[in-house]
Design a protein around this motif. Sequence first.
Motif, PDB file in Angstrom:
ATOM      1  N   LYS A 238       4.043  10.273  -6.983  1.00  0.00           N
ATOM      2  CA  LYS A 238       4.916  10.563  -8.124  1.00  0.00           C
ATOM      3  C   LYS A 238       4.105  10.951  -9.360  1.00  0.00           C
ATOM      4  O   LYS A 238       4.497  11.823 -10.125  1.00  0.00           O
ATOM      5  CB  LYS A 238       5.791   9.349  -8.420  1.00  0.00           C
ATOM      6  CG  LYS A 238       7.046   9.679  -9.193  1.00  0.00           C
ATOM      7  CD  LYS A 238       8.043   8.556  -9.177  1.00  0.00           C
ATOM      8  CE  LYS A 238       8.855   8.411  -7.936  1.00  0.00           C
ATOM      9  NZ  LYS A 238       9.783   9.453  -7.601  1.00  0.00           N
ATOM     10  N   ALA A 239       2.934  10.316  -9.530  1.00  0.00           N
ATOM     11  CA  ALA A 239       2.092  10.580 -10.698  1.00  0.00           C
ATOM     12  C   ALA A 239       1.150  11.765 -10.491  1.00  0.00           C
ATOM     13  O   ALA A 239       0.452  12.157 -11.415  1.00  0.00           O
ATOM     14  CB  ALA A 239       1.274   9.336 -11.034  1.00  0.00           C
TER      15      ALA A 239
ATOM     16  N   ARG B 161       0.834  -1.210   0.000  1.00  0.00           N
ATOM     17  CA  ARG B 161       0.000   0.000   0.000  1.00  0.00           C
ATOM     18  C   ARG B 161       0.871   1.263   0.000  1.00  0.00           C
ATOM     19  O   ARG B 161       0.542   2.248  -0.647  1.00  0.00           O
ATOM     20  CB  ARG B 161      -0.950  -0.008   1.189  1.00  0.00           C
ATOM     21  CG  ARG B 161      -2.036  -1.085   1.022  1.00  0.00           C
ATOM     22  CD  ARG B 161      -2.945  -1.168   2.186  1.00  0.00           C
ATOM     23  NE  ARG B 161      -3.912  -0.057   2.129  1.00  0.00           N
ATOM     24  CZ  ARG B 161      -4.827   0.150   3.053  1.00  0.00           C
ATOM     25  NH1 ARG B 161      -4.932  -0.642   4.099  1.00  0.00           N
ATOM     26  NH2 ARG B 161      -5.663   1.167   2.940  1.00  0.00           N
TER      27      ARG B 161
ATOM     28  N   GLN C 248       2.221   1.735  -3.513  1.00  0.00           N
ATOM     29  CA  GLN C 248       1.193   2.303  -4.375  1.00  0.00           C
ATOM     30  C   GLN C 248       1.014   3.791  -4.095  1.00  0.00           C
ATOM     31  O   GLN C 248       0.871   4.598  -5.018  1.00  0.00           O
ATOM     32  CB  GLN C 248      -0.143   1.568  -4.196  1.00  0.00           C
ATOM     33  CG  GLN C 248      -1.220   2.058  -5.137  1.00  0.00           C
ATOM     34  CD  GLN C 248      -0.835   1.898  -6.597  1.00  0.00           C
ATOM     35  OE1 GLN C 248      -0.409   0.814  -7.016  1.00  0.00           O
ATOM     36  NE2 GLN C 248      -0.967   2.947  -7.387  1.00  0.00           N
ATOM     37  N   LEU C 249       1.055   4.182  -2.807  1.00  0.00           N
ATOM     38  CA  LEU C 249       0.926   5.595  -2.454  1.00  0.00           C
ATOM     39  C   LEU C 249       2.088   6.395  -3.033  1.00  0.00           C
ATOM     40  O   LEU C 249       1.886   7.493  -3.574  1.00  0.00           O
ATOM     41  CB  LEU C 249       0.869   5.780  -0.935  1.00  0.00           C
ATOM     42  CG  LEU C 249       0.830   7.222  -0.445  1.00  0.00           C
ATOM     43  CD1 LEU C 249      -0.419   7.946  -0.954  1.00  0.00           C
ATOM     44  CD2 LEU C 249       0.898   7.286   1.070  1.00  0.00           C
ATOM     45  N   LYS C 250       3.299   5.857  -2.972  1.00  0.00           N
ATOM     46  CA  LYS C 250       4.457   6.548  -3.543  1.00  0.00           C
ATOM     47  C   LYS C 250       4.299   6.716  -5.055  1.00  0.00           C
ATOM     48  O   LYS C 250       4.624   7.775  -5.596  1.00  0.00           O
ATOM     49  CB  LYS C 250       5.750   5.803  -3.212  1.00  0.00           C
ATOM     50  CG  LYS C 250       6.178   5.953  -1.764  1.00  0.00           C
ATOM     51  CD  LYS C 250       7.464   5.198  -1.512  1.00  0.00           C
ATOM     52  CE  LYS C 250       7.907   5.310  -0.082  1.00  0.00           C
ATOM     53  NZ  LYS C 250       9.171   4.607   0.164  1.00  0.00           N
ATOM     54  N   LYS C 251       3.772   5.690  -5.721  1.00  0.00           N
ATOM     55  CA  LYS C 251       3.513   5.802  -7.162  1.00  0.00           C
ATOM     56  C   LYS C 251       2.468   6.882  -7.428  1.00  0.00           C
ATOM     57  O   LYS C 251       2.601   7.666  -8.372  1.00  0.00           O
ATOM     58  CB  LYS C 251       3.028   4.470  -7.731  1.00  0.00           C
ATOM     59  CG  LYS C 251       4.092   3.416  -7.843  1.00  0.00           C
ATOM     60  CD  LYS C 251       3.511   2.113  -8.367  1.00  0.00           C
ATOM     61  CE  LYS C 251       4.530   1.000  -8.304  1.00  0.00           C
ATOM     62  NZ  LYS C 251       3.929  -0.298  -8.676  1.00  0.00           N
ATOM     63  N   ASP C 252       1.430   6.927  -6.592  1.00  0.00           N
ATOM     64  CA  ASP C 252       0.380   7.943  -6.745  1.00  0.00           C
ATOM     65  C   ASP C 252       0.922   9.343  -6.497  1.00  0.00           C
ATOM     66  O   ASP C 252       0.557  10.292  -7.186  1.00  0.00           O
ATOM     67  CB  ASP C 252      -0.796   7.658  -5.811  1.00  0.00           C
ATOM     68  CG  ASP C 252      -1.592   6.420  -6.211  1.00  0.00           C
ATOM     69  OD1 ASP C 252      -1.425   5.951  -7.365  1.00  0.00           O
ATOM     70  OD2 ASP C 252      -2.369   5.922  -5.380  1.00  0.00           O
TER      71      ASP C 252
ATOM     72  N   ARG D  65      -1.443  11.783  -8.465  1.00  0.00           N
ATOM     73  CA  ARG D  65      -2.793  11.333  -8.113  1.00  0.00           C
ATOM     74  C   ARG D  65      -3.073  11.467  -6.621  1.00  0.00           C
ATOM     75  O   ARG D  65      -4.206  11.330  -6.182  1.00  0.00           O
ATOM     76  CB  ARG D  65      -2.993   9.877  -8.534  1.00  0.00           C
ATOM     77  CG  ARG D  65      -3.022   9.682 -10.050  1.00  0.00           C
ATOM     78  CD  ARG D  65      -3.344   8.246 -10.416  1.00  0.00           C
ATOM     79  NE  ARG D  65      -2.366   7.290  -9.922  1.00  0.00           N
ATOM     80  CZ  ARG D  65      -1.336   6.825 -10.636  1.00  0.00           C
ATOM     81  NH1 ARG D  65      -1.157   7.236 -11.880  1.00  0.00           N
ATOM     82  NH2 ARG D  65      -0.504   5.942 -10.125  1.00  0.00           N
ATOM     83  N   ALA D  66      -2.024  11.710  -5.824  1.00  0.00           N
ATOM     84  CA  ALA D  66      -2.167  11.898  -4.381  1.00  0.00           C
ATOM     85  C   ALA D  66      -1.411  13.162  -3.989  1.00  0.00           C
ATOM     86  O   ALA D  66      -0.467  13.572  -4.655  1.00  0.00           O
ATOM     87  CB  ALA D  66      -1.613  10.697  -3.630  1.00  0.00           C
TER      88      ALA D  66
END
Length: 113
Positions: free
Chosen positions: A44-45, A35, A38-42, A47-48
């Motif tokens: 970076k993108a 999780r 996924q938050l780090k990817k979000d 989305r978060a």
Amino acid sequence: MATTTSTSKPASQTPERSLDQRMEALRRANEIRSRRAQLKKDLKAGRASITQVIDQPPDFVMTAKVFDMLMAVPKYGKVKATRFLNTCRISQGKTIGGLSDRQRSELLELLRR
């Protein structure tokens, strides 16, 4: 020559855990890691929002290092993340859940500029 006498005290040991308990702990740890990834990817993108994560952190982020979360944000490298933490007097080893109210509010104010 001095001799030392030591009284034999039972060393404190971690409690024995059953296989089921160990497997459950491993499952929880793996879930938290995935999780966070996924938050780090979000982050970076885009989305978060890092301010949202720091202001109202989900449970799985409470033990994550503030420095690591900042590093996941685009345009935040080691230098900028370190400068932000130093400005707010936050140790690089501090977790998001371990931030004091002052540290959290100062960091949020700095990030929102």
